[in-house]
Design a protein around this motif. Structure first.
Motif, mmCIF file in Angstrom:
data_model
loop_
_atom_site.group_PDB
_atom_site.id
_atom_site.type_symbol
_atom_site.label_atom_id
_atom_site.label_comp_id
_atom_site.label_asym_id
_atom_site.label_seq_id
_atom_site.Cartn_x
_atom_site.Cartn_y
_atom_site.Cartn_z
ATOM 1 N N ARG A 137 0.838 -1.209 0.000
ATOM 2 C CA ARG A 137 0.000 0.000 0.000
ATOM 3 C C ARG A 137 0.869 1.254 0.000
ATOM 4 O O ARG A 137 0.522 2.260 -0.620
ATOM 5 N N GLN A 189 1.782 2.020 -3.467
ATOM 6 C CA GLN A 189 0.697 2.694 -4.178
ATOM 7 C C GLN A 189 0.691 4.179 -3.859
ATOM 8 O O GLN A 189 0.540 5.013 -4.766
ATOM 9 N N ARG A 190 0.865 4.512 -2.578
ATOM 10 C CA ARG A 190 0.907 5.926 -2.185
ATOM 11 C C ARG A 190 2.090 6.628 -2.844
ATOM 12 O O ARG A 190 1.975 7.766 -3.297
ATOM 13 N N VAL A 229 3.573 5.973 -5.651
ATOM 14 C CA VAL A 229 3.289 6.220 -7.070
ATOM 15 C C VAL A 229 2.265 7.336 -7.200
ATOM 16 O O VAL A 229 2.412 8.235 -8.040
ATOM 17 N N ASP A 230 1.234 7.296 -6.373
ATOM 18 C CA ASP A 230 0.203 8.320 -6.412
ATOM 19 C C ASP A 230 0.788 9.702 -6.142
ATOM 20 O O ASP A 230 0.352 10.698 -6.727
ATOM 21 N N GLU A 231 1.796 9.761 -5.271
ATOM 22 C CA GLU A 231 2.420 11.038 -4.903
ATOM 23 C C GLU A 231 3.623 11.387 -5.782
ATOM 24 O O GLU A 231 4.357 12.333 -5.487
ATOM 25 N N ASP A 232 3.838 10.633 -6.851
ATOM 26 C CA ASP A 232 4.931 10.886 -7.800
ATOM 27 C C ASP A 232 6.306 10.911 -7.133
ATOM 28 O O ASP A 232 7.147 11.771 -7.428
ATOM 29 N N CYS A 259 11.431 7.682 -8.905
ATOM 30 C CA CYS A 259 11.342 6.282 -9.343
ATOM 31 C C CYS A 259 12.328 5.355 -8.626
ATOM 32 O O CYS A 259 11.979 4.217 -8.285
#
Length: 130
Positions: free
Chosen positions: A60, A63-64, A66-69, A72
């Motif tokens: 999870r 996911q956060r 990636v959501d928050e950019d 990488c």
């Protein structure tokens, strides 16, 4: 083959329960496995669930990120940590399977032992490919 036959095996009548806690029935892929009796990991079930919940939290977190950019490389670092955590869990489960299920089959010998060794070998091969 009916679903009932797949669960009970050809020598039992439909609706019959497997005999003994280590009764073996093939799954859809033909892999032998024990029924609903205690498994090698049962004694550590609470610890395993706690560990899996921690790993779930790591995923999870990805996911956060990636959501928050998030950068990488930082995401990849966390992917690696999650992967290692799952691999470690898998090895622990495999060890318990060897100590419990394969050891019990070794006491019985014969085809039961051969089936459990083949099953463990296939599981190890899957882990190596992942």
């Amino acid at each position: 083959m009916t679903t009932t036959q797949a669960r009970t095996g050809p020598e039992q009548s439909p609706g019959a329960e497997p005999h003994g806690e280590h009764a073996v029935s093939p799954d859809a892929a033909g892999t032998a496995h024990t029924g609903h009796g205690p498994h090698g990991y049962s004694a550590q079930k609470d610890a395993h669930l706690k560990r899996l919940r921690r790993i779930e939290g790591q995923i999870r977190g990805l996911q956060r990120m990636v959501d928050e950019d998030v950068y990488c490389i930082d995401v990849l670092t966390q992917v690696s940590a999650g992967t290692k955590a799952l691999q470690s869990f898998a090895l622990s489960l495999l060890e318990e399977h060897l100590r419990h299920c394969v050891a019990a089959a070794a006491e019985e010998g014969g085809t039961e032992l051969d089936a459990k060794v083949a099953e463990a070998t296939a599981a190890i091969a899957r882990l190596l490919r992942s």
